[in-house]
Design a protein around this motif. Structure first.
Motif, short mmCIF file in Angstrom:
data_model
loop_
_atom_site.label_atom_id
_atom_site.label_comp_id
_atom_site.label_asym_id
_atom_site.label_seq_id
_atom_site.Cartn_x
_atom_site.Cartn_y
_atom_site.Cartn_z
N ALA A 1 -6.07 0.50 -18.80
CA ALA A 1 -5.12 0.63 -19.91
C ALA A 1 -4.96 -0.71 -20.63
N SER A 2 -3.76 -1.09 -21.01
CA SER A 2 -3.56 -2.28 -21.85
C SER A 2 -2.55 -3.23 -21.22
N TRP A 3 -2.59 -3.38 -19.92
CA TRP A 3 -1.66 -4.25 -19.22
C TRP A 3 -1.99 -5.71 -19.52
N GLU A 4 -0.95 -6.55 -19.59
CA GLU A 4 -1.15 -7.99 -19.79
C GLU A 4 -0.23 -8.75 -18.85
N GLY A 5 -0.64 -9.97 -18.48
CA GLY A 5 0.17 -10.80 -17.60
C GLY A 5 -0.39 -10.85 -16.19
N ASP A 6 0.41 -11.35 -15.24
CA ASP A 6 0.00 -11.50 -13.84
C ASP A 6 0.82 -10.59 -12.94
N VAL A 7 0.17 -10.09 -11.90
CA VAL A 7 0.83 -9.28 -10.87
C VAL A 7 0.35 -9.80 -9.53
N PHE B 1 6.97 -3.41 -3.62
CA PHE B 1 6.36 -4.57 -4.28
C PHE B 1 5.00 -4.91 -3.67
N PHE B 2 4.19 -3.87 -3.49
CA PHE B 2 2.85 -4.04 -2.94
C PHE B 2 1.82 -3.68 -4.01
N ILE B 3 0.57 -4.01 -3.72
CA ILE B 3 -0.57 -3.59 -4.54
C ILE B 3 -1.41 -2.66 -3.67
N ALA B 4 -1.68 -1.46 -4.17
CA ALA B 4 -2.35 -0.43 -3.37
C ALA B 4 -3.84 -0.40 -3.64
N LEU B 5 -4.62 -0.32 -2.56
CA LEU B 5 -6.07 -0.15 -2.66
C LEU B 5 -6.37 1.34 -2.52
N LEU C 1 -11.51 6.60 -16.06
CA LEU C 1 -10.08 6.60 -15.74
C LEU C 1 -9.35 5.42 -16.38
N LEU C 2 -10.09 4.48 -16.93
CA LEU C 2 -9.45 3.23 -17.33
C LEU C 2 -8.61 3.36 -18.59
N VAL C 3 -8.85 4.38 -19.39
CA VAL C 3 -8.07 4.52 -20.62
C VAL C 3 -6.83 5.39 -20.41
N ARG C 4 -6.66 5.92 -19.21
CA ARG C 4 -5.49 6.74 -18.94
C ARG C 4 -4.23 5.86 -18.96
N LYS C 5 -3.16 6.40 -19.50
CA LYS C 5 -1.91 5.66 -19.54
C LYS C 5 -1.18 5.83 -18.21
N VAL C 6 -0.95 4.73 -17.53
CA VAL C 6 -0.23 4.76 -16.26
C VAL C 6 0.93 3.79 -16.35
N MET C 7 1.87 3.95 -15.44
CA MET C 7 3.11 3.17 -15.53
C MET C 7 3.04 1.83 -14.81
N ILE C 8 1.94 1.56 -14.12
CA ILE C 8 1.78 0.28 -13.44
C ILE C 8 0.41 -0.29 -13.78
N ALA C 9 0.22 -1.56 -13.44
CA ALA C 9 -1.05 -2.21 -13.72
C ALA C 9 -2.13 -1.63 -12.82
N GLU D 1 -9.54 -8.52 8.63
CA GLU D 1 -9.21 -9.75 9.35
C GLU D 1 -7.72 -9.97 9.47
N GLY D 2 -6.93 -9.27 8.62
CA GLY D 2 -5.49 -9.44 8.65
C GLY D 2 -4.89 -9.22 7.28
N PRO D 3 -3.56 -9.24 7.16
CA PRO D 3 -2.90 -9.00 5.87
C PRO D 3 -3.31 -10.03 4.82
N ILE D 4 -3.48 -9.58 3.60
CA ILE D 4 -3.80 -10.48 2.49
C ILE D 4 -2.94 -10.12 1.28
N SER D 5 -2.70 -11.10 0.44
CA SER D 5 -2.06 -10.88 -0.85
C SER D 5 -3.07 -11.19 -1.94
N VAL D 6 -2.95 -10.48 -3.05
CA VAL D 6 -3.87 -10.69 -4.16
C VAL D 6 -3.08 -10.88 -5.45
N ARG D 7 -3.71 -11.56 -6.38
CA ARG D 7 -3.14 -11.75 -7.71
C ARG D 7 -4.07 -11.11 -8.73
N LEU D 8 -3.51 -10.30 -9.61
CA LEU D 8 -4.25 -9.71 -10.72
C LEU D 8 -3.81 -10.40 -12.01
N THR D 9 -4.77 -10.92 -12.75
CA THR D 9 -4.49 -11.61 -14.01
C THR D 9 -5.11 -10.82 -15.15
#
Length: 411
Positions: A112-118, A134-138, A175-183, A201-209
């Motif tokens: 979609a058209s998300w901007e910024g960092d998550v 406040f998680f990011i789902a795979l 699927l990328l042009v579908r309008k969704v409510m999250i990034a 290997e264990g828990p990880i955090s990721v950043r999406l820019t």
């Protein structure tokens, strides 16, 4: 009109040399309609896929436009290029980095058209609960029945974003042009495997820019008989989604239309269009439809080819009367065309003409599971299917006998 370059890429020259022997007709053979040759269409497909993927506004798409331009000149057409600008919706990139890892970020496809960092902990979608917001789902898109429903469920549980992959190796570009409510982002299976290994290997955090989209330019290429107007228009889009060679979607359509341009060279009133930026939202066909309407030169009928080299049924979608006409003339040469509909959420380049009240039909084979993926390769395109659709459209064009009269000398 933009002048074509004097120097073409080395992989384009062999294909142009291949078609050079079948250029524009001489004066004494202007009314002759040649036989359609699927192997000449395949030569065009090979040249286009040799460019690699052709995302709208990228250099590879521009090379494809040059190739089409030069082929039309070879066949004796007047060539017009209609340039336009657009803000990309599909071929947008984002960056995914594993927090505190020091590793280089992955370039991924932005949804979609998300901007910024998550930023947040990356967890499997099956592990999502209201107890850990406040998680990011795979998400493995092959494991869910409706991706939009799954994204909605995850958003309700507090997901900040989704990272989508498909373990079968597909890239879910549609699927990328579908309008969704999250990034959201999509990534190839190879990159998903790297993330899965890190998660093991264990828990990880990721950043999406998500950087803001930069405006791009693309081109629609129109070939028309010199000194004439377009009464019939036959077209196809030449761009592709990222990471896909776009052999069936849609070098197959371009190859057939270019071969029809060769076969019908010298015919009065028949034009050939090649649309840029179709995958971004039908920008190229919208530009041409508006340009023709503004000049009072709207065609009487438009036939668009999209994904015609793989699959069983050849369907028609669009204007019902024109679809019946194509089916009737196709039957005369033993080609069956069936009325059908495009999958929900999809569209093609016949639509902008329909919206302007111009009869338009899409010819399409819907049974290609590898479209919009790296697996959309030239080896999968079947020449006999190109022959079928080429003969069907040629039979329809030949049925318009007044349009195939010789052009007035000197025009």
């Amino acid at each position: 009109m933009a002048r074509p370059p004097l120097i073409l890429s080395l992989f384009i020259l062999p294909a142009l040399l291949f078609i050079a022997c079948s250029g524009a007709p001489g004066p004494e053979e202007q009314v002759q309609v040649r036989a359609f040759d699927a192997f000449q269409a395949m030569a065009h497909i090979e040249a286009l896929t040799a460019l690699g993927h052709r995302p709208a506004g990228w250099p590879q798409e521009r090379e494809a436009a040059r190739y089409v331009h030069m082929a039309l000149l070879r066949y004796g057409y007047e060539v017009i290029e209609l340039n336009f600008s657009f803000s990309p919706r599909v071929t947008r990139w984002a960056w995914l980095s594993v927090s505190a890892s020091g590793e280089a970020p992955m370039r991924v496809a932005a949804m979609a058209s998300w901007e910024g960092d998550v930023e947040g902990e990356l967890i499997f979608s099956s592990q999502a609960t209201t107890d850990r917001p406040f998680f990011i789902a795979l998400v493995d898109s092959s494991e869910v029945e409706r991706l939009e429903t799954e994204i909605g469920r995850l958003a309700a549980l507090g997901a900040l974003a989704v990272v989508i992959y498909d373990h079968r190796g597909l890239v879910p570009w549609h699927l990328l042009v579908r309008k969704v409510m999250i990034a959201g982002v999509a990534l190839p299976w190879e990159d998903a495997q790297l993330l899965l290994a890190r998660m093991a290997e264990g828990p990880i955090s990721v950043r999406l820019t998500f950087p803001p989209p930069a405006e791009r330019t693309s081109t629609t290429v129109l070939g028309r008989p010199k000194g004439d107007r377009c009464r019939l228009l036959i077209g196809a889009h030449y761009d592709s989604v990222p990471l896909s060679p776009g052999a069936n979607d849609n070098a197959s359509g371009v190859g057939v239309v270019l071969e029809l341009a060769r076969v019908l060279a010298g015919s009065k009133g028949i034009c050939f269009a090649f649309f840029g930026a179709e995958e971004e939202g039908l920008y190229g066909s919208t530009r041409l439809a508006a340009w023709m309407a503004q000049r009072g030169e709207a065609p009487e009928a438009v036939v668009v080819l999209d994904m015609v080299g793989l699959g069983d049924a050849l369907i028609t979608a669009g204007d019902a009367f024109l679809a019946r006409e194509l089916s009737q003339t196709g039957a005369l040469v033993g080609v069956e065309l069936s009325p059908g509909d495009l999958p929900p959420g999809t569209d093609s380049d016949h639509s902008p003409f329909l919206k302007m009240g111009i009869p338009a039909v899409l010819l399409h084979r819907p049974d290609d599971l590898s479209y919009h993926t790296p697996g959309d390769r030239k080896e999968k395109v079947q020449p006999h299917l190109l022959q079928e659709v080429g003969e069907a459209v040629l039979a329809w064009a030949k049925s318009k006998r007044p349009l195939l009269a010789p052009m007035t000398p000197g025009r």
